[in-house]
Write a protein that holds these residues in place. Structure first.
Motif, PDB file in Angstrom:
ATOM      1  N   ASP A  72      30.769 -37.010  53.180  1.00 14.55           N
ATOM      2  CA  ASP A  72      29.569 -36.371  52.661  1.00 14.55           C
ATOM      3  C   ASP A  72      28.981 -35.343  53.624  1.00 14.55           C
ATOM      4  O   ASP A  72      27.881 -34.825  53.383  1.00 14.55           O
ATOM      5  N   ALA A  73      29.669 -35.055  54.702  1.00 13.30           N
ATOM      6  CA  ALA A  73      29.123 -34.087  55.669  1.00 13.30           C
ATOM      7  C   ALA A  73      28.900 -32.744  54.972  1.00 13.30           C
ATOM      8  O   ALA A  73      29.760 -32.264  54.232  1.00 13.30           O
ATOM      9  N   PRO A  74      27.740 -32.113  55.192  1.00 12.24           N
ATOM     10  CA  PRO A  74      27.432 -30.845  54.510  1.00 12.24           C
ATOM     11  C   PRO A  74      28.426 -29.713  54.797  1.00 12.24           C
ATOM     12  O   PRO A  74      28.549 -28.793  53.994  1.00 12.24           O
ATOM     13  N   ALA A 116      38.885 -37.072  58.036  1.00 12.99           N
ATOM     14  CA  ALA A 116      39.728 -37.799  58.982  1.00 12.99           C
ATOM     15  C   ALA A 116      39.075 -37.831  60.344  1.00 12.99           C
ATOM     16  O   ALA A 116      38.137 -37.081  60.622  1.00 12.99           O
ATOM     17  N   ASP A 117      39.599 -38.708  61.196  1.00 18.90           N
ATOM     18  CA  ASP A 117      39.151 -38.759  62.584  1.00 18.90           C
ATOM     19  C   ASP A 117      39.795 -37.597  63.334  1.00 18.90           C
ATOM     20  O   ASP A 117      41.020 -37.465  63.379  1.00 18.90           O
ATOM     21  N   LEU A 118      38.969 -36.770  63.898  1.00 20.49           N
ATOM     22  CA  LEU A 118      39.495 -35.563  64.542  1.00 20.49           C
ATOM     23  C   LEU A 118      40.446 -35.891  65.682  1.00 20.49           C
ATOM     24  O   LEU A 118      41.386 -35.148  65.953  1.00 20.49           O
ATOM     25  N   PHE A 119      40.197 -37.009  66.352  1.00 20.63           N
ATOM     26  CA  PHE A 119      41.060 -37.340  67.493  1.00 20.63           C
ATOM     27  C   PHE A 119      42.478 -37.688  67.031  1.00 20.63           C
ATOM     28  O   PHE A 119      43.431 -37.571  67.776  1.00 20.63           O
ATOM     29  N   ASP A 120      42.628 -38.103  65.759  1.00 21.49           N
ATOM     30  CA  ASP A 120      43.958 -38.348  65.188  1.00 21.49           C
ATOM     31  C   ASP A 120      44.600 -37.048  64.725  1.00 21.49           C
ATOM     32  O   ASP A 120      45.770 -36.794  65.000  1.00 21.49           O
ATOM     33  N   GLY A 175      32.095 -29.884  67.637  1.00 12.10           N
ATOM     34  CA  GLY A 175      30.727 -30.383  67.641  1.00 12.10           C
ATOM     35  C   GLY A 175      30.522 -31.495  68.653  1.00 12.10           C
ATOM     36  O   GLY A 175      31.388 -31.776  69.485  1.00 12.10           O
ATOM     37  N   ARG A 176      29.361 -32.091  68.545  1.00 11.50           N
ATOM     38  CA  ARG A 176      28.934 -33.178  69.417  1.00 11.50           C
ATOM     39  C   ARG A 176      29.945 -34.321  69.446  1.00 11.50           C
ATOM     40  O   ARG A 176      30.091 -35.018  70.456  1.00 11.50           O
ATOM     41  N   SER A 177      30.639 -34.499  68.302  1.00  6.91           N
ATOM     42  CA  SER A 177      31.566 -35.621  68.165  1.00  6.91           C
ATOM     43  C   SER A 177      32.726 -35.578  69.160  1.00  6.91           C
ATOM     44  O   SER A 177      33.407 -36.582  69.333  1.00  6.91           O
TER      45      SER A 177
HETATM   46  C1  LIG Z   1      15.588 -23.720  65.834  1.00  6.92           C
HETATM   47  C2  LIG Z   1      16.962 -24.326  65.800  1.00  6.92           C
HETATM   48  C3  LIG Z   1      18.053 -23.509  66.002  1.00  6.92           C
HETATM   49  C4  LIG Z   1      19.334 -24.026  65.978  1.00  6.92           C
HETATM   50  N1  LIG Z   1      20.389 -23.192  66.179  1.00  6.92           N
HETATM   51  C5  LIG Z   1      21.637 -23.686  66.104  1.00  6.92           C
HETATM   52  C6  LIG Z   1      22.792 -22.830  66.263  1.00  6.92           C
HETATM   53  O1  LIG Z   1      22.673 -21.636  66.500  1.00  6.92           O
HETATM   54  N2  LIG Z   1      24.018 -23.398  66.158  1.00  6.92           N
HETATM   55  C7  LIG Z   1      24.203 -24.723  65.897  1.00  6.92           C
HETATM   56  O2  LIG Z   1      25.353 -25.159  65.813  1.00  6.92           O
HETATM   57  N3  LIG Z   1      23.147 -25.544  65.764  1.00  6.92           N
HETATM   58  C8  LIG Z   1      21.882 -25.057  65.867  1.00  6.92           C
HETATM   59  N4  LIG Z   1      20.827 -25.919  65.730  1.00  6.92           N
HETATM   60  C9  LIG Z   1      21.093 -27.377  65.646  1.00  6.92           C
HETATM   61  C10 LIG Z   1      21.507 -27.843  64.275  1.00  6.92           C
HETATM   62  O3  LIG Z   1      20.345 -28.090  63.500  1.00  6.92           O
HETATM   63  C11 LIG Z   1      22.343 -29.147  64.368  1.00  6.92           C
HETATM   64  O4  LIG Z   1      21.592 -30.121  65.048  1.00  6.92           O
HETATM   65  C12 LIG Z   1      23.683 -28.978  65.089  1.00  6.92           C
HETATM   66  O5  LIG Z   1      24.395 -27.881  64.547  1.00  6.92           O
HETATM   67  C13 LIG Z   1      24.496 -30.241  64.950  1.00  6.92           C
HETATM   68  O6  LIG Z   1      25.648 -30.174  65.763  1.00  6.92           O
HETATM   69  P1  LIG Z   1      26.921 -31.088  65.474  1.00  6.92           P
HETATM   70  O7  LIG Z   1      27.438 -30.785  64.122  1.00  6.92           O
HETATM   71  O8  LIG Z   1      27.846 -30.914  66.623  1.00  6.92           O
HETATM   72  O9  LIG Z   1      26.348 -32.566  65.620  1.00  6.92           O
HETATM   73  P2  LIG Z   1      26.009 -33.694  64.545  1.00  6.92           P
HETATM   74  O10 LIG Z   1      25.046 -33.177  63.551  1.00  6.92           O
HETATM   75  O11 LIG Z   1      25.675 -34.881  65.334  1.00  6.92           O
HETATM   76  O12 LIG Z   1      27.353 -33.918  63.765  1.00  6.92           O
HETATM   77  C14 LIG Z   1      28.506 -34.502  64.269  1.00  6.92           C
HETATM   78  C15 LIG Z   1      29.500 -34.602  63.123  1.00  6.92           C
HETATM   79  O13 LIG Z   1      30.740 -35.070  63.626  1.00  6.92           O
HETATM   80  C16 LIG Z   1      31.297 -36.014  62.715  1.00  6.92           C
HETATM   81  N5  LIG Z   1      32.172 -36.886  63.514  1.00  6.92           N
HETATM   82  C17 LIG Z   1      31.798 -37.807  64.436  1.00  6.92           C
HETATM   83  N6  LIG Z   1      32.892 -38.371  64.996  1.00  6.92           N
HETATM   84  C18 LIG Z   1      33.968 -37.799  64.404  1.00  6.92           C
HETATM   85  C19 LIG Z   1      35.384 -37.974  64.551  1.00  6.92           C
HETATM   86  N7  LIG Z   1      35.904 -38.830  65.428  1.00  6.92           N
HETATM   87  N8  LIG Z   1      36.189 -37.238  63.757  1.00  6.92           N
HETATM   88  C20 LIG Z   1      35.673 -36.343  62.861  1.00  6.92           C
HETATM   89  N9  LIG Z   1      34.359 -36.153  62.693  1.00  6.92           N
HETATM   90  C21 LIG Z   1      33.518 -36.861  63.460  1.00  6.92           C
HETATM   91  C22 LIG Z   1      30.117 -36.699  62.097  1.00  6.92           C
HETATM   92  O14 LIG Z   1      30.467 -37.204  60.809  1.00  6.92           O
HETATM   93  C23 LIG Z   1      29.083 -35.576  62.015  1.00  6.92           C
HETATM   94  O15 LIG Z   1      29.162 -34.884  60.771  1.00  6.92           O
HETATM   95  C24 LIG Z   1      19.525 -25.412  65.752  1.00  6.92           C
HETATM   96  C25 LIG Z   1      18.429 -26.239  65.542  1.00  6.92           C
HETATM   97  C26 LIG Z   1      17.147 -25.709  65.567  1.00  6.92           C
HETATM   98  C27 LIG Z   1      15.986 -26.604  65.341  1.00  6.92           C
END
Ligand SMILES: Cc1cc2nc3c(=O)[nH]c(=O)nc-3n(C[C@H](O)[C@H](O)[C@H](O)COP(=O)(O)OP(=O)(O)OC[C@H]3O[C@@H](n4cnc5c(N)ncnc54)[C@H](O)[C@@H]3O)c2cc1C
Ligand SMILES: Nc1ncnc2c1ncn2[C@@H]1O[C@H](COP(=O)(O)O)[C@@H](O)[C@H]1O
Lengths: 250, 312
Positions: B282-284, B295-299, B199-201
């Motif tokens: 609490d992440a869904p 945990a921290d993914l980088f670890d 993910g974004r993280s």
């Molecule tokens: C119409 C529409 C369609 C969409 N279609 C898609 C789709 O097809 N696929 C999709 O994926 N999304 C889709 N989305 C987006 C979706 O709603 C979410 O915004 C997206 O999935 C979030 O991506 P994420 O989990 O990478 O980021 P975030 O929601 O920002 O989550 C990041 C997570 O990483 C965790 N984190 C941060 N740092 C660390 C670390 N060091 N170690 C461990 N954990 C850490 C955080 O606790 C957090 O839970 C869509 C949205 C819309 C409106």
């Protein structure tokens, strides 16, 4: 050159819809509604093309009931020039909407029609392709970039495994992917102004088209939920638990 | 009446999802024809080897080298009269073509059927997978895409007759210009046994690669990503998993630093086993995970990489 944008009113993407107790449909009474996200990308792109001087007018059109005025006002507030509501007392399905939309396209003599690539309620992803077929127009689905060059649209599409670029003669139909652009925020004064703009209404039944539903909704179910999982405390525990599963070699 | 499968290929190979479409088509207990538009000998040979197919129909023409929706739809429609059912596995290719076919036949199309039942009845998922609709079609021709991973792949080993036909003239109002392929040495996302999504993280394209690649390499896994990671430029768009990306159902799915938005879980919740690593308890994502590690993914990802044995 006129651009027509189809705007659907859907349940807000953050909301988890519930099924009615009798399983007849989803329960959306009182639920927050908004513009289908992909349609915001479609509106945004049409506005940018107009700002580039490539288009003269952007028309937003929606199909359904007067409740759709809110999404049309949103399109007007973003900058659309006009809005049309095609009203239908009957619940509309894709093929019916496409036939009505075709009638609007021909009436308006639009040169480019931009739709969302899919609606987030039905997840059908069909309308642009159906419309293009009914009009015998070229189509470009899942667009991530659009360039207009004279009578041609050059579109890059997001496809499995990469991208594809195609050139279409106008008039043409394009469906927007989320990465096409970042839709602008609507400013409050624009929203106030949009409230005053008239929204033209067309009665679907006056168009004399076969818009009867072809699909009967028999039942709506909640999908099976996954069994609750467990938390593990360490990488070692995770790996040993996974190894205990048949068929997983780690 | 017969069933027609639109067989997807990439110019080099037949898509493995065609085998799943064959299994789905068997529901109608009618002869099954496979339509291959363009393509090479290897593709035709694979098509002809799928068990349960009555005929392989090969349409060849210069303009089918880069398939455009308009041309493929016209080809399918030119054959449609003989068929009661026209189907393909759900993909960006079939989603582009089959709605066009349905419109030309004036029938409603069923997108991404999860199940096929008697009397032209299907289950479909709506609202990002939160709801299942059971719908019945009243049209005389059934046009549908199927959710590939819900159907077992038909086996190979047959030697079916291949028939050559002419294609309708080119549409010409659309022209293919170019394409790009996100080349990857990894297995294809949609058919991989193990998928590792970030993910974004992950924070940057470099980190995405640096943290996830060694684990993917060791496990022979495909990489996936959230929309947030793709939008931020950490990963290519074609590996986005979810409602608007690819839907996967591997044996094992790792969600690493993924929050678990419904739009994402739509694309992976049918995986056999789901592992989530997230620092937020609490992440869904933990609601769909079989095993959660807070945990921290980088670890922990480097540790995990060390801990597992190479599957190569
Ligand atoms: C119409 C529409 C369609 C969409 N279609 C898609 C789709 O097809 N696929 C999709 O994926 N999304 C889709 N989305 C987006 C979706 O709603 C979410 O915004 C997206 O999935 C979030 O991506 P994420 O989990 O990478 O980021 P975030 O929601 O920002 O989550 C990041 C997570 O990483 C965790 N984190 C941060 N740092 C660390 C670390 N060091 N170690 C461990 N954990 C850490 C955080 O606790 C957090 O839970 C869509 C949205 C819309 C409106
Ligand atoms: N009732 C409607 N009103 C306006 N536009 C619609 C409607 N239904 C579908 N569309 C358009 O068609 C696109 C694709 O929808 P669908 O094929 O239903 O997934 C949407 O993003 C809208 O642009």
């Amino acid at each position: 050159m006129k651009i027509l944008v189809a705007v659907k009113r859907v349940v807000d993407y953050n909301i988890k819809v519930r099924v009615k107790p009798d399983g007849s449909d989803v329960d959306i009474a009182g639920v927050k509604m908004g513009v289908n996200p992909f349609d915001e990308n479609a509106i945004e792109e049409a506005l940018r093309l107009k700002e580039q001087g490539k288009a003269t007018e952007v028309i937003a059109v929606s199909f359904g009931s007067t409740a759709n005025h809110d999404v049309l006002r949103h399109a007007l507030a973003m900058g659309a020039d006009r809005a049309i509501l095609v009203e239908s007392a009957e619940k509309l399905q894709s093929l019916g909407v496409a036939k009505l939309l075709k009638a609007v396209v021909l009436r308006e003599q639009a040169n480019l029609i931009i739709l969302g690539k899919q609606s987030i309620d039905d997840d059908a992803g069909q309308m642009g392709q159906i419309l293009a077929a009914l009009l015998d127009y070229p189509q470009a689905t899942f667009a991530s970039t659009i360039k207009l060059d004279g009578n041609e649209a050059i579109v890059t599409r997001e496809v499995d495994g990469g991208t594809e670029t195609i050139a279409l003669d106008l008039p043409a139909v394009i469906t927007a992917d989320l990465r096409l652009n970042e839709p602008r925020f609507v400013k409050l004064p624009n929203l106030m102004m949009a409230r005053k703009k008239p929204i033209e209404s067309i009665n679907a039944s006056e168009l004399g088209l076969d818009i009867q539903p072809r699909l009967t909704l028999l039942k709506v179910n909640e999908p099976p939920v996954r069994k609750p999982g467990i938390k593990v405390n360490s990488v070692e525990e995770l790996v040993s638990k996974l190894r205990a599963h048949e068929g997983i070699q780690l | 009446m017969k069933t027609l499968i639109l067989a997807e290929h990439n110019g080099k190979e037949l898509s493995p999802a065609v085998q799943q479409a064959v299994t789905a088509a068997q529901f109608w207990q009618a002869p099954i024809d496979l339509l291959v538009a363009g393509g090479n000998d290897a593709i035709l040979q694979t098509a002809a080897s799928i068990q349960g197919v009555t005929r392989v129909i090969h349409a060849n023409a210069a303009h089918l080298a880069h398939p455009l929706a308009e041309d493929i739809a016209n080809l399918v429609v030119s054959l449609a009269e003989d068929y009661q059912v026209i189907l393909a596995s759900h993909s960006s290719y079939s989603r582009n073509v089959l709605p066009r076919v349905s419109a030309l036949l004036d029938v409603a199309m069923i997108s991404n059927a999860l199940t096929i039942q008697a009397d032209n009845t299907y289950t479909r998922s709506c609202y990002a997978g939160n709801v299942h609709y059971v719908v019945q079609s009243i049209d005389k021709t059934q046009v549908l895409t199927i959710h590939g991973s819900n159907f077992a792949a038909a086996s190979l080993g047959a030697n079916t007759e291949i028939i050559n036909i002419d294609a309708p003239a080119a549409f010409t109002k659309t022209r293919w210009v170019s394409e790009t392929h996100n080349l990857s040495h990894r297995p294809a996302l949609s058919s991989a046994k193990i998928v590792i999504s970030g993910g974004r993280s992950l924070g940057s394209a470099e980190k995405f690669e640096e943290v996830l690649s060694p684990l993917a390499a060791k496990l022979g896994a495909a990489l996936g990503a959230t929309r947030a990671a793709v939008d931020a430029g950490y990963a290519p768009n074609d590996i986005q998993v979810g409602q608007t990306g690819v839907v996967v159902a591997p044996e094992l799915y790792f969600a690493i630093g993924v929050s678990g938005a419904v739009q994402h879980t739509y694309g992976m919740k049918d995986s056999k086993i789901i592992v989530a690593i997230n620092q937020d308890p609490d992440a869904p994502i933990f609601q769909v995970a079989d095993y959660g590690l807070v945990a921290d993914l980088f670890d922990v990802v480097p540790k995990l990489t060390e801990e597992v044995n190479s599957r190569n």
